[in-house]
Design an enzyme around this catalytic site. Sequence first.
Site, PDB file in Angstrom:
ATOM      1  N   LYS A  58       9.082   2.976   1.386  1.00 42.43           N
ATOM      2  CA  LYS A  58       8.800   1.994   0.345  1.00 42.43           C
ATOM      3  C   LYS A  58      10.104   1.679  -0.375  1.00 42.43           C
ATOM      4  O   LYS A  58      10.761   2.573  -0.908  1.00 42.43           O
ATOM      5  CB  LYS A  58       7.758   2.534  -0.639  1.00 42.43           C
TER       6      LYS A  58
ATOM      7  N   PHE B  15       6.103  -5.353  -6.344  1.00 45.45           N
ATOM      8  CA  PHE B  15       7.145  -4.410  -6.754  1.00 45.45           C
ATOM      9  C   PHE B  15       8.054  -3.960  -5.614  1.00 45.45           C
ATOM     10  O   PHE B  15       9.061  -3.303  -5.858  1.00 45.45           O
ATOM     11  CB  PHE B  15       6.521  -3.155  -7.381  1.00 45.45           C
TER      12      PHE B  15
ATOM     13  N   ASP C  96      -6.438   1.299  -8.304  1.00 44.66           N
ATOM     14  CA  ASP C  96      -6.419   0.222  -7.299  1.00 44.66           C
ATOM     15  C   ASP C  96      -7.213   0.621  -6.060  1.00 44.66           C
ATOM     16  O   ASP C  96      -6.753   0.442  -4.926  1.00 44.66           O
ATOM     17  CB  ASP C  96      -4.980  -0.140  -6.932  1.00 44.66           C
TER      18      ASP C  96
END
Length: 381
Positions: free
Chosen positions: A65, A45, A163
């Site tokens: 990010k 992503f 995760d």
Amino acid sequence: MSYCLNPRCPKPENSDVVKFCLTCGSKLLLKERYRAIQPIGQGGFGRTFLAVDEDKPSKPRCVIKQFYPQAQGTNTVQKAVELFTQEAVQLDELGKHPQIPELLAYFTQDDRQYLVQEFIDGKNLAQELVEQGAFNEVQIRQLLNDLLTVLKFCHARQVIHRDIKPENIILRASDAKLVLVDFGASKSATNTALNRTGTSIGSPEYVAPEQIRGRAIFASDIYSLGATCIRLLTERSPFDSYDINNDAWIWQQYLKTPVSNELSRILNKMLESIPIRRYQTADEVLNDLQKSPVAPTPAISAKPVTISPSTPQPAGNSKSHSQIDRELEEMKTQFLGGVKPQKNKINPPTSTSQSTSKSIIDDELEELKAKYLGNNNTPNQ
């Protein structure tokens, strides 16, 4: 150095004094303050960069990010947008915990989405495993106690991480605390969300069976944390520690150091494939950990030696005359008053009865000495 954030820039490296890329002309500062200095990761992503905050005198490090989905297709890209936005929302709430990175900014620039978060200085547990080797029971218990409180915090705010794995747990250098990172796959666990099949997200080695089917629950994070512990204890993929033919975990066969039955039981319950048999909350695991602490190693102390005249001493283990004299003298002292006379101390005169008792005791102790030495014809050298 300044690193250009244009994904199509052929030469992204620049000096740290320029504000525009010398190759493609893109602006190097985000929001006029955040400067990327090097790439540190890339996923499905987006991309992640180490950066500095130019707006503060100390120029602290941070993490940028950049939303940059690699997958194709309208639905996939839309899902990626949703997850990226969700990560910002989750960090805004969860970053108040000292073991979760704080969200510093979330914005769009040049038609790309960005989030800026706190930089955690330290190595992740996958790196620690390579450098330090397999973890032992004490380290695993510390890990569980540290991270279960973080999961409790997340779950109380209806967030499932989805995760958890060694790569997403950083051992912070400043205080040796474990920090849970990368909430890009996290999910809001509202009642409607829990009752709806979602997207299967997470690293397959660590994902609970129900999460693979898109039905992640709070206990799914507990499963992933258990699988992480197995990885750290055995230095093997959790896939390799499970017997598919017999539907059973066999990780104990690959331990580098033994662990207690109590810890084995706790880990196996965390790893139950059927969710209802698994721990349902972080508190349940913490309670069992507290009930079964690591047993301390007992101190080794010498046992006092007692003389039994009727029991012969083993050959080769006889005592010297001086040792026997000392021990008999101690026995004599106890009979005569319980306190060993001290040197350079004047003792008051004893009565006739005390002298008589002393004489009798002397005779009896001499008999004991004679009997004992009778079993030992050769005195020690």
